[in-house]
Design a protein around this motif. Structure first.
Motif, PDB file in Angstrom:
ATOM      1  N   VAL A 172     -10.393  -3.999  -3.459  1.00  0.00           N
ATOM      2  CA  VAL A 172      -9.352  -3.519  -4.363  1.00  0.00           C
ATOM      3  C   VAL A 172      -8.029  -4.179  -3.985  1.00  0.00           C
ATOM      4  O   VAL A 172      -7.828  -4.601  -2.844  1.00  0.00           O
ATOM      5  N   ARG A 173      -7.142  -4.283  -4.971  1.00  0.00           N
ATOM      6  CA  ARG A 173      -5.767  -4.704  -4.732  1.00  0.00           C
ATOM      7  C   ARG A 173      -4.871  -3.505  -5.041  1.00  0.00           C
ATOM      8  O   ARG A 173      -5.154  -2.749  -5.968  1.00  0.00           O
ATOM      9  N   PHE A 174      -3.809  -3.344  -4.281  1.00  0.00           N
ATOM     10  CA  PHE A 174      -2.936  -2.211  -4.566  1.00  0.00           C
ATOM     11  C   PHE A 174      -1.513  -2.497  -4.113  1.00  0.00           C
ATOM     12  O   PHE A 174      -1.269  -3.345  -3.253  1.00  0.00           O
ATOM     13  N   VAL A 175      -0.590  -1.779  -4.737  1.00  0.00           N
ATOM     14  CA  VAL A 175       0.793  -1.778  -4.280  1.00  0.00           C
ATOM     15  C   VAL A 175       1.160  -0.333  -3.974  1.00  0.00           C
ATOM     16  O   VAL A 175       0.775   0.589  -4.707  1.00  0.00           O
ATOM     17  N   ASP A 176       1.831  -0.130  -2.853  1.00  0.00           N
ATOM     18  CA  ASP A 176       2.242   1.198  -2.416  1.00  0.00           C
ATOM     19  C   ASP A 176       3.607   1.509  -3.017  1.00  0.00           C
ATOM     20  O   ASP A 176       4.603   0.866  -2.696  1.00  0.00           O
ATOM     21  N   GLY A 177       3.634   2.486  -3.904  1.00  0.00           N
ATOM     22  CA  GLY A 177       4.895   2.866  -4.536  1.00  0.00           C
ATOM     23  C   GLY A 177       5.737   3.795  -3.689  1.00  0.00           C
ATOM     24  O   GLY A 177       6.822   4.196  -4.108  1.00  0.00           O
ATOM     25  N   PHE A 211      -1.842   5.062 -10.315  1.00  0.00           N
ATOM     26  CA  PHE A 211      -2.582   4.578 -11.481  1.00  0.00           C
ATOM     27  C   PHE A 211      -3.713   3.681 -11.000  1.00  0.00           C
ATOM     28  O   PHE A 211      -3.493   2.740 -10.253  1.00  0.00           O
ATOM     29  N   VAL A 212      -4.948   4.006 -11.427  1.00  0.00           N
ATOM     30  CA  VAL A 212      -6.130   3.210 -11.072  1.00  0.00           C
ATOM     31  C   VAL A 212      -6.626   2.511 -12.328  1.00  0.00           C
ATOM     32  O   VAL A 212      -6.955   3.165 -13.331  1.00  0.00           O
ATOM     33  N   THR A 213      -6.690   1.192 -12.279  1.00  0.00           N
ATOM     34  CA  THR A 213      -7.141   0.412 -13.421  1.00  0.00           C
ATOM     35  C   THR A 213      -7.703  -0.914 -12.907  1.00  0.00           C
ATOM     36  O   THR A 213      -8.218  -0.970 -11.784  1.00  0.00           O
ATOM     37  N   SER A 214      -7.615  -1.991 -13.733  1.00  0.00           N
ATOM     38  CA  SER A 214      -8.119  -3.293 -13.275  1.00  0.00           C
ATOM     39  C   SER A 214      -7.371  -4.427 -13.957  1.00  0.00           C
ATOM     40  O   SER A 214      -6.586  -4.206 -14.885  1.00  0.00           O
ATOM     41  N   ASP A 215      -7.646  -5.632 -13.487  1.00  0.00           N
ATOM     42  CA  ASP A 215      -7.089  -6.861 -14.073  1.00  0.00           C
ATOM     43  C   ASP A 215      -5.567  -6.819 -14.140  1.00  0.00           C
ATOM     44  O   ASP A 215      -4.953  -7.272 -15.117  1.00  0.00           O
ATOM     45  N   PRO A 217      -3.246  12.069  -0.063  1.00  0.00           N
ATOM     46  CA  PRO A 217      -3.397  10.909   0.828  1.00  0.00           C
ATOM     47  C   PRO A 217      -2.353   9.834   0.523  1.00  0.00           C
ATOM     48  O   PRO A 217      -1.718   9.851  -0.540  1.00  0.00           O
ATOM     49  N   SER A 218      -2.207   8.912   1.438  1.00  0.00           N
ATOM     50  CA  SER A 218      -1.329   7.771   1.198  1.00  0.00           C
ATOM     51  C   SER A 218      -1.975   6.845   0.177  1.00  0.00           C
ATOM     52  O   SER A 218      -3.178   6.937  -0.102  1.00  0.00           O
ATOM     53  N   ALA A 219      -1.182   5.934  -0.364  1.00  0.00           N
ATOM     54  CA  ALA A 219      -1.711   4.971  -1.331  1.00  0.00           C
ATOM     55  C   ALA A 219      -2.825   4.141  -0.699  1.00  0.00           C
ATOM     56  O   ALA A 219      -3.857   3.881  -1.326  1.00  0.00           O
ATOM     57  N   GLU A 220      -2.633   3.723   0.545  1.00  0.00           N
ATOM     58  CA  GLU A 220      -3.642   2.899   1.214  1.00  0.00           C
ATOM     59  C   GLU A 220      -4.933   3.673   1.433  1.00  0.00           C
ATOM     60  O   GLU A 220      -6.033   3.155   1.195  1.00  0.00           O
ATOM     61  N   ALA A 221      -4.815   4.924   1.860  1.00  0.00           N
ATOM     62  CA  ALA A 221      -6.009   5.735   2.099  1.00  0.00           C
ATOM     63  C   ALA A 221      -6.748   6.002   0.792  1.00  0.00           C
ATOM     64  O   ALA A 221      -7.983   5.964   0.740  1.00  0.00           O
ATOM     65  N   PHE A 222      -6.005   6.268  -0.273  1.00  0.00           N
ATOM     66  CA  PHE A 222      -6.654   6.528  -1.556  1.00  0.00           C
ATOM     67  C   PHE A 222      -7.290   5.267  -2.115  1.00  0.00           C
ATOM     68  O   PHE A 222      -8.378   5.308  -2.700  1.00  0.00           O
ATOM     69  N   ALA A 223      -6.641   4.113  -1.918  1.00  0.00           N
ATOM     70  CA  ALA A 223      -7.216   2.848  -2.366  1.00  0.00           C
ATOM     71  C   ALA A 223      -8.557   2.603  -1.683  1.00  0.00           C
ATOM     72  O   ALA A 223      -9.524   2.148  -2.317  1.00  0.00           O
ATOM     73  N   ALA A 224      -8.639   2.904  -0.396  1.00  0.00           N
ATOM     74  CA  ALA A 224      -9.898   2.751   0.340  1.00  0.00           C
ATOM     75  C   ALA A 224     -10.953   3.709  -0.203  1.00  0.00           C
ATOM     76  O   ALA A 224     -12.140   3.361  -0.313  1.00  0.00           O
ATOM     77  N   ASN A 240       2.161   4.039  -7.273  1.00  0.00           N
ATOM     78  CA  ASN A 240       1.036   3.439  -6.551  1.00  0.00           C
ATOM     79  C   ASN A 240       0.088   2.851  -7.596  1.00  0.00           C
ATOM     80  O   ASN A 240      -0.430   3.585  -8.438  1.00  0.00           O
ATOM     81  N   LEU A 241      -0.140   1.563  -7.552  1.00  0.00           N
ATOM     82  CA  LEU A 241      -0.986   0.899  -8.548  1.00  0.00           C
ATOM     83  C   LEU A 241      -2.186   0.274  -7.851  1.00  0.00           C
ATOM     84  O   LEU A 241      -2.031  -0.551  -6.944  1.00  0.00           O
ATOM     85  N   ILE A 242      -3.381   0.680  -8.274  1.00  0.00           N
ATOM     86  CA  ILE A 242      -4.621   0.228  -7.636  1.00  0.00           C
ATOM     87  C   ILE A 242      -5.469  -0.516  -8.656  1.00  0.00           C
ATOM     88  O   ILE A 242      -5.833   0.039  -9.699  1.00  0.00           O
ATOM     89  N   ASP A 243      -5.770  -1.767  -8.360  1.00  0.00           N
ATOM     90  CA  ASP A 243      -6.657  -2.583  -9.198  1.00  0.00           C
ATOM     91  C   ASP A 243      -8.027  -2.585  -8.523  1.00  0.00           C
ATOM     92  O   ASP A 243      -8.243  -3.257  -7.521  1.00  0.00           O
TER      93      ASP A 243
END
Length: 255
Positions: free
Chosen positions: A159-164, A193-197, A141-148, A212-215
């Motif tokens: 969630v907050r994310f950046v699409d790499g 990478f899925v993490t936080s803060d 999936p795309s970064a946005e779809a996976f973030a959702a 792709n970084l997902i907070d």
């Protein structure tokens, strides 16, 4: 009937407290070790509300992930939240055992639980100290779809994310504040990478790396371990009531 120290020794076998990182304060932090335990409350944090919940359900022990004492306590009074938390435990004779970075590292602990919650396969470690896991997903999936998808699977408020710029195939996870491990995740061949803060500059760095970084938030990425803890404890002590806190929840919302 089992005692507080019996529970501590059991958890020490599951997630050895000797493996905690140098900055940590995991362990048996409050109470009497010889106190007999008929009920345990499991929670991510020991807040005043969680302490009150323990008293109301008759729990002699709280097992949490985050240490109820982290920085040195200079005083214990009712004039600040930290003091009130400790007073609530001490006045009602409720003990506290906190498994923190040792539980992050442990097999089946925080990061394995997070990887499992996100449906990762071929899961393995991606750092020398054992914090963090990698795994793969199907479908790219795309970064946005996976973030959702992450938001839904973890029950996050947002969630907050950046699409790499790459589809999601190999994913690293780090429960809690692991934003500084983005370069390591990238070096391990992960596209996501899925993490936080996550800090502002860490998002910038991830974008530059094509990661792709997902907070997904501290609470959602770590609260997944509470059912694991409860399951361990119920299996190890079938004669004890083990309950997961129903009052503790994410501390903030999104608008």
């Amino acid at each position: 009937m089992a005692t507080v120290m019996d529970v501590y020794r059991f958890l020490d076998e599951k997630a050895p407290f000797s493996t905690q990182l140098s900055f940590d304060n995991a362990g048996f932090l409050v109470g009497r070790g010889d106190r007999q335990v008929s009920a345990i409350l499991v929670a991510l944090d020991i807040t005043e509300t969680v302490a009150e919940e323990a008293v109301q359900i008759g729990a002699e022990l709280i097992v949490s992930h985050h240490p109820v004492i982290f920085s040195p306590a200079r005083h214990v009074t009712d004039q600040d939240p930290s003091g009130r938390r400790l007073l609530a435990l001490l006045e009602h004779n409720v003990a506290a055992i906190c498994a923190h970075t040792n539980l992050d590292i442990a097999a089946g602990g925080v990061n394995d639980a997070l990887a499992r919650a996100l449906g990762l396969e071929q899961v393995g470690p991606f750092s020398e100290d054992g914090i963090g896991r990698t795994g793969v997903i199907s479908g790219a999936p795309s970064a946005e779809a996976f973030a959702a998808q992450v938001k839904k699977l973890l029950g996050a408020n947002g969630v907050r994310f950046v699409d790499g710029g790459r589809p999601v195939r190999k994913v690293a996870v780090g429960g809690g504040a692991c934003g500084d491990m983005g370069p390591l995740a990238s070096a391990c061949g992960c596209d996501t990478f899925v993490t936080s803060d996550v800090k502002y500059h860490e998002f910038q760095e991830a974008e530059a790396l094509g990661l792709n970084l997902i907070d997904a938030g501290h609470y959602p990425t770590e609260n997944v371990v509470c059912p694991v803890l409860a399951g361990w404890l119920q299996e190890g002590f079938p004669g004890i009531r083990v309950l997961i806190s129903h009052r503790h929840h994410e501390v903030f919302s999104y608008v």
